[in-house]
Design an enzyme around this catalytic site. Structure first.
Site, PDB file in Angstrom:
ATOM      1  N   ASP A  12       0.777  -1.288  -0.047  1.00 29.36           N
ATOM      2  CA  ASP A  12      -0.017  -0.018  -0.123  1.00 29.36           C
ATOM      3  C   ASP A  12       1.034   1.241  -0.028  1.00 29.36           C
ATOM      4  OD1 ASP A  12      -2.413   1.450  -0.091  1.00 29.36           O
ATOM      5  OD2 ASP A  12      -2.759   1.216   2.028  1.00 29.36           O
ATOM      6  N   HIS A  29       2.275   3.342  -9.063  1.00 26.46           N
ATOM      7  CA  HIS A  29       2.047   1.856  -9.381  1.00 26.46           C
ATOM      8  C   HIS A  29       3.196   1.258 -10.080  1.00 26.46           C
ATOM      9  CE1 HIS A  29      -1.753   2.040  -7.503  1.00 26.46           C
ATOM     10  NE2 HIS A  29      -2.457   2.897  -8.356  1.00 26.46           N
ATOM     11  N   LEU A 123       9.764 -21.371  -4.498  1.00 27.29           N
ATOM     12  CA  LEU A 123       8.956 -20.278  -3.824  1.00 27.29           C
ATOM     13  C   LEU A 123       7.398 -20.352  -4.388  1.00 27.29           C
ATOM     14  CD1 LEU A 123       8.390 -17.630  -2.042  1.00 27.29           C
ATOM     15  CD2 LEU A 123       9.183 -16.430  -4.041  1.00 27.29           C
TER      16      LEU A 123
HETATM   17  C1  IPE Z   1      -5.560  -2.516   0.025  1.00 27.61           C
HETATM   18  O1  IPE Z   1      -5.278  -1.402  -0.115  1.00 27.61           O
HETATM   19  C2  IPE Z   1      -5.571  -3.337  -1.323  1.00 27.61           C
HETATM   20  C3  IPE Z   1      -4.389  -3.578  -2.089  1.00 27.61           C
HETATM   21  C4  IPE Z   1      -3.130  -3.443  -1.395  1.00 27.61           C
HETATM   22  C5  IPE Z   1      -4.422  -4.008  -3.237  1.00 27.61           C
HETATM   23  P1  IPE Z   1      -6.380  -0.156  -0.388  1.00 27.61           P
HETATM   24  O2  IPE Z   1      -5.675   1.135  -0.646  1.00 27.61           O
HETATM   25  O3  IPE Z   1      -7.367  -0.534  -1.466  1.00 27.61           O
HETATM   26  O4  IPE Z   1      -7.025  -0.319   0.995  1.00 27.61           O
HETATM   27  P2  IPE Z   1      -7.697   0.738   1.772  1.00 27.61           P
HETATM   28  O5  IPE Z   1      -9.038   1.354   0.806  1.00 27.61           O
HETATM   29  O6  IPE Z   1      -7.041   1.786   2.164  1.00 27.61           O
HETATM   30  O7  IPE Z   1      -8.524   0.080   2.858  1.00 27.61           O
HETATM   31  C1  IPE Z   2      -1.604   0.155  -3.211  1.00 32.04           C
HETATM   32  O1  IPE Z   2      -1.535   1.728  -3.554  1.00 32.04           O
HETATM   33  C2  IPE Z   2      -1.783  -0.431  -4.669  1.00 32.04           C
HETATM   34  C3  IPE Z   2      -3.327  -0.953  -4.922  1.00 32.04           C
HETATM   35  C4  IPE Z   2      -4.046  -0.687  -3.979  1.00 32.04           C
HETATM   36  C5  IPE Z   2      -3.627  -1.177  -6.336  1.00 32.04           C
HETATM   37  P1  IPE Z   2      -2.717   2.632  -3.614  1.00 32.04           P
HETATM   38  O2  IPE Z   2      -3.095   2.914  -4.865  1.00 32.04           O
HETATM   39  O3  IPE Z   2      -3.668   2.179  -2.591  1.00 32.04           O
HETATM   40  O4  IPE Z   2      -1.864   3.863  -2.789  1.00 32.04           O
HETATM   41  P2  IPE Z   2      -2.512   4.813  -1.819  1.00 32.04           P
HETATM   42  O5  IPE Z   2      -2.975   4.030  -0.561  1.00 32.04           O
HETATM   43  O6  IPE Z   2      -3.521   5.717  -2.379  1.00 32.04           O
HETATM   44  O7  IPE Z   2      -1.464   5.818  -1.405  1.00 32.04           O
HETATM   45 MG    MG Z   3      -4.182   2.316  -0.606  1.00 30.83          MG
END
Ligand code: IPE
Ligand code: IPE
Ligand code: MG
Length: 233
Positions: A12, A29, A123
């Site tokens: 995240d 990303h 793995l």
């Molecule tokens: C969780 O992250 C999903 C992934 C890492 C793929 P999100 O960014 O979607 O989660 P919330 O919305 O902060 O809970």
């Molecule tokens: C995690 O990073 C990747 C996915 C959920 C696909 P985020 O896109 O949730 O990044 P933040 O949380 O908005 O910073």
């Molecule tokens: Mg996120």
């Protein structure tokens, strides 16, 4: 050192990493993919048998269309480019989540990569894609009920291991360690049943800045924890 058998990671913070640099979320990303490669390597170095990465939740479809399409394109690119890395290192690729609902090209690529790596055991790399723990449980319950109707399962004998055999994670041990980056303290619909006794490690670092030394620090922490499973020391 006590090494976890199964490490699961909630990757995240890509969006916030990009925002801090005045970049597009998609640039975040893209950078995050490099971290994925680093973490796979770190897991192999530490001889961790199971690594699971939460890449796209079922709720992530609710993001802007551009971001969702960009994520799918990145996933295609990763599968195309990194399949070699998986084959060279004898990494078995698996997925959890409703992958059949992904765009057809992506789905086909995933299935092909899974097939080509199915015999490897160095793995086991599981990617959670279009994954929702709640949906996974709903699907399992539906299958169990249907089998019960046909007398293919004896409900009286249903216990957690049996229920777990209906989950997408049926071939994986429950996670020992869950790592979440970006400073959030929640599971966001990830492995809710399976993480019953998982150790949770959170770190404020955004996913694109996460590296092998952060990963190793999480393993060190894990080794120092006392897992009691409801018993006493
Ligand atoms: C969780 O992250 C999903 C992934 C890492 C793929 P999100 O960014 O979607 O989660 P919330 O919305 O902060 O809970
Ligand atoms: C995690 O990073 C990747 C996915 C959920 C696909 P985020 O896109 O949730 O990044 P933040 O949380 O908005 O910073
Ligand atoms: Mg996120």
């Amino acid at each position: 050192m006590d090494i976890p058998k199964h490490v699961a990671v909630i990757m995240d913070g890509n969006g916030r990493w990009a925002k801090e640099r005045n970049l597009t979320r998609l640039a975040g990303h893209k950078e995050g993919i490099n971290t994925v490669k680093k973490v796979i390597e770190a897991a192999m170095k530490s001889k961790i048998p199971y690594l699971t990465l939460y890449a796209f939740s079922s709720e992530n479809w609710n993001r802007p269309k551009d971001e969702v399409n960009g994520l799918m394109a990145l996933l295609n690119h990763f599968l195309e480019k990194e399949l070699k890395l998986l084959l060279e290192n004898k990494v078995q690729l698996k997925t959890i989540g409703r992958v059949h609902e992904l765009p057809k090209e992506t789905y086909q690529r995933i299935e092909a990569a899974k097939e080509k790596t199915a015999h490897f055991d160095q793995l086991t790399l599981t990617i959670a894609l279009n994954y929702s723990s709640q949906n996974e449980i709903v699907d399992a319950v539906k299958n169990i009920v249907n089998e019960a109707k046909e007398d293919a399962i004896n409900i009286e004998e249903l216990d957690y291991p049996k229920l777990a055999s209906y989950l997408d994670t049926k071939d994986l041990p429950d996670p020992d360690l869950i790592i979440r980056t970006s400073g959030e303290y929640r599971l966001s619909n990830f492995l809710l049943l399976q993480s019953a006794y998982a150790e949770i490690y959170t770190i404020p670092t955004y996913w694109p800045d996460f590296n092998q030394s952060h990963f190793n620090k999480a393993l060190d922490q894990y080794a120092q924890r006392e897992r009691r499973f409801g018993k006493i020391s």
